[in-house]
Write a protein that holds these residues in place. Sequence first.
Motif, PDB file in Angstrom:
ATOM      1  N   ASN A 172      35.604  55.943  39.507  1.00  0.00           N
ATOM      2  CA  ASN A 172      35.444  57.356  39.932  1.00  0.00           C
ATOM      3  C   ASN A 172      34.526  57.440  41.155  1.00  0.00           C
ATOM      4  O   ASN A 172      33.353  57.112  41.089  1.00  0.00           O
ATOM      5  N   HIS A 182      30.720  56.285  40.372  1.00  0.00           N
ATOM      6  CA  HIS A 182      30.675  55.490  39.155  1.00  0.00           C
ATOM      7  C   HIS A 182      31.731  54.381  39.266  1.00  0.00           C
ATOM      8  O   HIS A 182      32.864  54.558  38.809  1.00  0.00           O
ATOM      9  N   HIS A 188      32.936  59.887  44.280  1.00  0.00           N
ATOM     10  CA  HIS A 188      32.672  61.238  44.774  1.00  0.00           C
ATOM     11  C   HIS A 188      32.646  61.165  46.289  1.00  0.00           C
ATOM     12  O   HIS A 188      31.887  60.376  46.872  1.00  0.00           O
ATOM     13  N   ARG A 221      19.604  58.250  43.518  1.00  0.00           N
ATOM     14  CA  ARG A 221      21.050  58.308  43.224  1.00  0.00           C
ATOM     15  C   ARG A 221      21.475  59.718  42.772  1.00  0.00           C
ATOM     16  O   ARG A 221      22.473  60.267  43.248  1.00  0.00           O
ATOM     17  N   GLU A 247      36.030  63.789  36.770  1.00  0.00           N
ATOM     18  CA  GLU A 247      35.088  64.248  35.742  1.00  0.00           C
ATOM     19  C   GLU A 247      34.650  65.705  35.875  1.00  0.00           C
ATOM     20  O   GLU A 247      34.183  66.291  34.906  1.00  0.00           O
ATOM     21  N   HIS A 248      34.782  66.329  37.020  1.00  0.00           N
ATOM     22  CA  HIS A 248      34.238  67.694  37.145  1.00  0.00           C
ATOM     23  C   HIS A 248      35.189  68.768  36.654  1.00  0.00           C
ATOM     24  O   HIS A 248      34.771  69.903  36.408  1.00  0.00           O
TER      25      HIS A 248
HETATM   26 ZN    ZN Z   1      29.658  61.844  38.913  1.00  0.00          ZN
END
Ligand code: ZN
Length: 476
Positions: free
Chosen positions: A394, A389, A396, A341, A430-431
Amino acid sequence: LSSEKYNIKRKDFGTIKSSDVSYFKSILNEGRVLTDENDVMPYNIDWIKNCRGQSTVVLKPQNTEEVSAILKYCNEKRLAVCPQGGNTGLVGGSVPVFDEIVLNFSLMNKIESLDDVSGALICEAGCILENLDNYVRERGLIMPLDLGAKGSCHIGGNASTNAGGLRLLRYGNLHGSILGIEAVKADGTVIDCLRALKKDNTGYHLKHLFIGSEGTLGFVTKVAVHCPVLPKAVNLGFFGVENFENILKLYKSAKSSLGEILSAFEMADFDSINSTVQNLNLPNPIADYPFYVLVETHGSDDAHDSEKLSRFLSKEMESGLIVDGTVTSEPSKMQTIWNLRESIAGAGLVVGYVFKYDVSIPLKNYYDLVPILRKKVGDKALIVCGYGHVGDGNIHINVTVPKYSQEIASVLEPYIFEEVSKLNGSISAEHGIGFRKPKYIHYSKDKSALQLMKDLKQLMDPNGILNPYKVLPDTI
Ligand code: ZN
Ligand code: FAD
Ligand code: 2HG
């Protein structure tokens, strides 16, 4: 160069002179002021090799007083400074754009104290997350966050990006876990909010200004973090799932069946897992499926947790939500699954350039954009994959192409951000905004909020020397 790629002009900062370098050498020492081109180069390039700056000086302070003296001097001389932690950031925030001085925190790596009753850890900003986790584990605690970059990222970088990670679902975000912060303002003033208290309502909660502001309002020098108890029982399941709708049903069921012991609920599509298998030669412990789900539990009673998990498993295998899978509590097997992961982020980089998107979308629309983008970019992309997530809404989205192309960039952007905005999502879950996204921030923040951000920036850094070209858009 990132400045060319993104068509940005250097702001009117001072340029470094030999007298400046001599001053830095007088307050640090020779070895902690890097000026040789080869020594400086790695600090100019970000982890995904997307952004490259042109700094000629890297400073490595060892304590708060040195950070304060550097910033005081730079503020007086109008020299711009880019703070850098582990340089694992994914939005180009951690490297300079032009010739900003790099202030790297790697030598500020001391642990000051750990209260094993309250769980409060106090340490310097440059401590590596994994080192902190190993330290607190030996004392019966864990760090409240975990991410694939743990071996390199710093707790100061985590605080500055408000990093999320793999267990946010269980332990919450850093606005909750960070009890206190010490930070240095642009003019060198040390702001001491380093209380290790769970409750402290004495006026404005200033620590939050530094959490997630990506080094634009001040440099974090120390943090106090609340560490949860080391779970006595840990289990990990890795399941094959037929379609995305079933992932949502499974998430609902996992919350209800596993309750308080659920610590992670992650998903990855076939192309995500396949990219790690093909490009990094990692083993997939189960067969090929359209989607995969990773469910982890943290609890205090092995028998109780295993029983709950096997009840959940048999129910959902019978219902067909889980088609196949494996459950383990053996550390090495759990590591293999987590590794699969956590490696998705780097798997595309082996074969090309990766456009990375990190968005929050309401769960019912969580995966909608992936098939749309696959169609839009067609065979120009090597891989289009979605993972993330689920528990935090969230996802990606990584689009891997043989090499950077403006043509593909304009197919993807601003399209993705427009769609996310229509769905009331966030263009950065989150980034952070970093260097890559200031011009898109308006998709997630309205004018009144952006104006307040500008006012705060003006108050705390009137000369704009702290991490310029990042986060804030030029115009609102
Ligand atoms: Zn992440
Ligand atoms: P850097 O990359 O060095 O810096 C990040 C930003 O913070 C920059 O703007 C920098 O200028 C600023 N900064 C750094 N230190 C300070 C300081 N002391 N004071 C003020 N500003 C500072 N992120 C997630 O949220 N969740 C994930 O699951 C996740 N997984 C990842 C997996 C991999 C493999 C990689 C490579 C990255 C991942 N990230 C993730 C992104 C990244 O690791 C996080 O943003 C992390 O918090 C950055 O920490 P760092 O120390 O590397 O900071
Ligand atoms: C993860 O969850 C990280 O693995 C990285 O946040 C995501 O690289 C990415 O797109």
